[in-house]
Design a protein around this motif. Structure first.
Motif, PDB file in Angstrom:
ATOM      1  N   ARG A 197     -29.802  34.607  54.931  1.00 52.15           N
ATOM      2  CA  ARG A 197     -31.113  35.044  55.426  1.00 52.15           C
ATOM      3  C   ARG A 197     -31.949  33.839  55.864  1.00 52.15           C
ATOM      4  NH1 ARG A 197     -34.385  39.652  56.445  1.00 52.15           N
ATOM      5  NH2 ARG A 197     -36.204  38.616  57.333  1.00 52.15           N
ATOM      6  N   TYR A 198     -31.872  32.747  55.105  1.00 48.09           N
ATOM      7  CA  TYR A 198     -32.599  31.532  55.473  1.00 48.09           C
ATOM      8  C   TYR A 198     -32.117  31.013  56.837  1.00 48.09           C
ATOM      9  CZ  TYR A 198     -34.342  26.775  55.520  1.00 48.09           C
ATOM     10  OH  TYR A 198     -34.964  25.612  55.889  1.00 48.09           O
ATOM     11  N   LEU A 199     -30.803  31.004  57.033  1.00 49.63           N
ATOM     12  CA  LEU A 199     -30.254  30.551  58.319  1.00 49.63           C
ATOM     13  C   LEU A 199     -30.749  31.439  59.456  1.00 49.63           C
ATOM     14  CD1 LEU A 199     -26.612  29.639  57.311  1.00 49.63           C
ATOM     15  CD2 LEU A 199     -28.419  28.060  58.000  1.00 49.63           C
ATOM     16  N   TRP A 200     -30.796  32.739  59.205  1.00 51.72           N
ATOM     17  CA  TRP A 200     -31.305  33.647  60.241  1.00 51.72           C
ATOM     18  C   TRP A 200     -32.775  33.342  60.550  1.00 51.72           C
ATOM     19  CZ3 TRP A 200     -30.815  36.439  64.283  1.00 51.72           C
ATOM     20  CH2 TRP A 200     -31.865  37.257  64.686  1.00 51.72           C
ATOM     21  N   ASP A 201     -33.581  33.225  59.518  1.00 51.24           N
ATOM     22  CA  ASP A 201     -35.010  32.968  59.713  1.00 51.24           C
ATOM     23  C   ASP A 201     -35.236  31.637  60.437  1.00 51.24           C
ATOM     24  OD1 ASP A 201     -35.723  35.352  58.481  1.00 51.24           O
ATOM     25  OD2 ASP A 201     -36.067  34.422  56.525  1.00 51.24           O
ATOM     26  N   ALA A 202     -34.431  30.623  60.104  1.00 49.13           N
ATOM     27  CA  ALA A 202     -34.626  29.288  60.680  1.00 49.13           C
ATOM     28  C   ALA A 202     -34.023  29.137  62.071  1.00 49.13           C
ATOM     29  CB  ALA A 202     -34.023  28.229  59.741  1.00 49.13           C
ATOM     30  N   LEU A 203     -32.854  29.731  62.299  1.00 46.23           N
ATOM     31  CA  LEU A 203     -32.106  29.461  63.530  1.00 46.23           C
ATOM     32  C   LEU A 203     -31.986  30.647  64.484  1.00 46.23           C
ATOM     33  CD1 LEU A 203     -29.204  27.419  61.886  1.00 46.23           C
ATOM     34  CD2 LEU A 203     -31.234  26.507  63.049  1.00 46.23           C
ATOM     35  N   LYS A 204     -32.187  31.845  63.979  1.00 44.33           N
ATOM     36  CA  LYS A 204     -32.052  33.070  64.790  1.00 44.33           C
ATOM     37  C   LYS A 204     -30.701  33.164  65.499  1.00 44.33           C
ATOM     38  CE  LYS A 204     -36.347  34.511  64.142  1.00 44.33           C
ATOM     39  NZ  LYS A 204     -36.625  34.247  62.754  1.00 44.33           N
ATOM     40  N   LEU A 205     -29.637  32.777  64.800  1.00 41.85           N
ATOM     41  CA  LEU A 205     -28.295  32.837  65.377  1.00 41.85           C
ATOM     42  C   LEU A 205     -27.677  34.211  65.157  1.00 41.85           C
ATOM     43  CD1 LEU A 205     -26.867  29.430  64.096  1.00 41.85           C
ATOM     44  CD2 LEU A 205     -27.651  29.968  66.407  1.00 41.85           C
ATOM     45  N   PRO A 206     -26.909  34.707  66.120  1.00 38.98           N
ATOM     46  CA  PRO A 206     -26.161  35.941  65.867  1.00 38.98           C
ATOM     47  C   PRO A 206     -25.261  35.740  64.653  1.00 38.98           C
ATOM     48  CG  PRO A 206     -25.896  35.216  68.147  1.00 38.98           C
ATOM     49  CD  PRO A 206     -26.618  34.132  67.413  1.00 38.98           C
ATOM     50  N   SER A 207     -25.150  36.763  63.823  1.00 36.73           N
ATOM     51  CA  SER A 207     -24.349  36.672  62.602  1.00 36.73           C
ATOM     52  C   SER A 207     -23.338  37.809  62.563  1.00 36.73           C
ATOM     53  CB  SER A 207     -25.252  36.732  61.372  1.00 36.73           C
ATOM     54  OG  SER A 207     -26.187  35.674  61.391  1.00 36.73           O
ATOM     55  N   PHE A 208     -22.117  37.471  62.158  1.00 46.92           N
ATOM     56  CA  PHE A 208     -21.011  38.420  62.149  1.00 46.92           C
ATOM     57  C   PHE A 208     -20.319  38.377  60.797  1.00 46.92           C
ATOM     58  CE2 PHE A 208     -21.615  36.775  66.409  1.00 46.92           C
ATOM     59  CZ  PHE A 208     -21.718  37.930  67.161  1.00 46.92           C
ATOM     60  N   VAL A 209     -19.842  39.545  60.351  1.00 48.35           N
ATOM     61  CA  VAL A 209     -19.122  39.642  59.084  1.00 48.35           C
ATOM     62  C   VAL A 209     -17.669  40.020  59.378  1.00 48.35           C
ATOM     63  CG1 VAL A 209     -18.977  40.833  56.854  1.00 48.35           C
ATOM     64  CG2 VAL A 209     -21.210  40.358  57.867  1.00 48.35           C
ATOM     65  N   LEU A 210     -16.741  39.318  58.747  1.00 52.19           N
ATOM     66  CA  LEU A 210     -15.308  39.582  58.849  1.00 52.19           C
ATOM     67  C   LEU A 210     -14.822  40.043  57.481  1.00 52.19           C
ATOM     68  CD1 LEU A 210     -12.677  39.327  60.602  1.00 52.19           C
ATOM     69  CD2 LEU A 210     -12.451  37.030  59.633  1.00 52.19           C
ATOM     70  N   THR A 211     -14.375  41.307  57.409  1.00 54.08           N
ATOM     71  CA  THR A 211     -13.932  41.883  56.136  1.00 54.08           C
ATOM     72  C   THR A 211     -12.610  42.620  56.325  1.00 54.08           C
ATOM     73  OG1 THR A 211     -14.941  44.070  56.429  1.00 54.08           O
ATOM     74  CG2 THR A 211     -16.339  42.359  55.471  1.00 54.08           C
ATOM     75  N   ASP A 212     -12.023  43.008  55.204  1.00 53.79           N
ATOM     76  CA  ASP A 212     -10.904  43.939  55.229  1.00 53.79           C
ATOM     77  C   ASP A 212     -11.416  45.278  55.760  1.00 53.79           C
ATOM     78  OD1 ASP A 212      -9.162  42.114  54.002  1.00 53.79           O
ATOM     79  OD2 ASP A 212      -9.560  42.892  51.989  1.00 53.79           O
ATOM     80  N   ALA A 213     -10.529  46.060  56.336  1.00 54.41           N
ATOM     81  CA  ALA A 213     -10.865  47.428  56.751  1.00 54.41           C
ATOM     82  C   ALA A 213     -10.539  48.338  55.575  1.00 54.41           C
ATOM     83  CB  ALA A 213     -10.083  47.827  57.997  1.00 54.41           C
ATOM     84  N   ASP A 214     -11.424  48.338  54.615  1.00 52.97           N
ATOM     85  CA  ASP A 214     -11.278  49.167  53.428  1.00 52.97           C
ATOM     86  C   ASP A 214     -12.672  49.495  52.901  1.00 52.97           C
ATOM     87  OD1 ASP A 214     -12.149  46.914  51.984  1.00 52.97           O
ATOM     88  OD2 ASP A 214     -10.235  46.572  51.005  1.00 52.97           O
ATOM     89  N   PRO A 215     -12.779  50.380  51.917  1.00 50.60           N
ATOM     90  CA  PRO A 215     -14.111  50.743  51.421  1.00 50.60           C
ATOM     91  C   PRO A 215     -14.906  49.548  50.902  1.00 50.60           C
ATOM     92  CG  PRO A 215     -12.484  52.328  50.660  1.00 50.60           C
ATOM     93  CD  PRO A 215     -11.721  51.207  51.312  1.00 50.60           C
ATOM     94  N   TYR A 216     -14.228  48.567  50.323  1.00 55.61           N
ATOM     95  CA  TYR A 216     -14.936  47.410  49.775  1.00 55.61           C
ATOM     96  C   TYR A 216     -15.435  46.498  50.890  1.00 55.61           C
ATOM     97  CZ  TYR A 216     -12.869  49.409  45.676  1.00 55.61           C
ATOM     98  OH  TYR A 216     -12.512  50.309  44.700  1.00 55.61           O
ATOM     99  N   GLY A 217     -14.659  46.370  51.961  1.00 56.98           N
ATOM    100  CA  GLY A 217     -15.117  45.596  53.117  1.00 56.98           C
ATOM    101  C   GLY A 217     -16.357  46.210  53.733  1.00 56.98           C
TER     102      GLY A 217
END
Length: 196
Positions: free
Chosen positions: A62-82
């Motif tokens: 969140r700090y990085l977003w507030d400071a840099l406003k960079l697009p952010s992406f999440v890479l997870t397993d394709a499962d309920p936990y991801g």
């Protein structure tokens, strides 16, 4: 690899990075670093929550977003936990709902692995893992959350996962080739805007 500093102790941050990649699994995170992801993807910040993210990781993102406003992406397993991990980054957790404003990243995108990609990726059937009863219960619970019901695309991905009753781990992408995740999957998804 550096641990995450206490956010309140950071005086400021500057970066030439073009985006932030949040990786579910530490092993995948390390493999991407070993493959020089920062050079291959033209400068990025890569972070792992080592599964379910702790508060420090979420504060840092969140700090990085507030400071840099960079697009952010999440890479997870394709499962309920991801999907749950994506939801924690995007919407927050029940346990920390009183801090949601400081911990959530509403504009974070799910880069993958997406349930709708199972067939497109050509993953051999032997690498698709049947879901357990607990995982089916979890995905049913996730589907009923108001923020999922309001997000048609996320709801569709969750429904695909439930209906196919199978999951896939990020590691399955290495079946395509040793460097497929780093050299093909991630760059293609970023260039093509194929995220949710």
């Amino acid at each position: 690899m550096q641990s995450i500093p206490i956010v309140k102790d950071i005086a400021g941050v500057e970066s030439t990075a073009k985006f932030v990649l949040i990786v579910e699994k530490e092993a995948i995170f390390q493999r991407l670093l070993d493959g020089n992801i920062r050079d291959l993807l033209d400068s990025c910040i890569i972070i792992t929550g080592k599964g379910y993210p702790d508060t420090s990781t979420r504060l840092m993102i969140r700090y990085l977003w507030d400071a840099l406003k960079l697009p952010s992406f999440v890479l997870t397993d394709a499962d309920p936990y991801g999907l749950e991990i994506l939801c924690i980054y995007k919407y927050g957790s029940k346990e920390m709902s009183f801090e949601a404003e400081n911990l959530c990243l509403p504009l974070v995108k799910w880069l993958g692995v997406l349930p709708s990609e199972f067939n497109k990726l050509g993953i051999p059937k032997k690498l698709l893992i049947p879901m357990t009863r607990n995982e089916r219960n979890k995905i049913n619970s996730i589907i009923k959350r108001p923020y999922i019901m309001e997000n048609e695309t996320l709801a569709r991905e969750a429904t695909i996962l439930l209906e196919c009753d199978q999951k896939i781990e990020i590691e399955a992408l290495y079946n395509c080739s040793f460097n497929y995740l780093l050299e093909n999957y991630i760059p293609y998804k970023l260039r093509s805007g194929l995220w949710i």
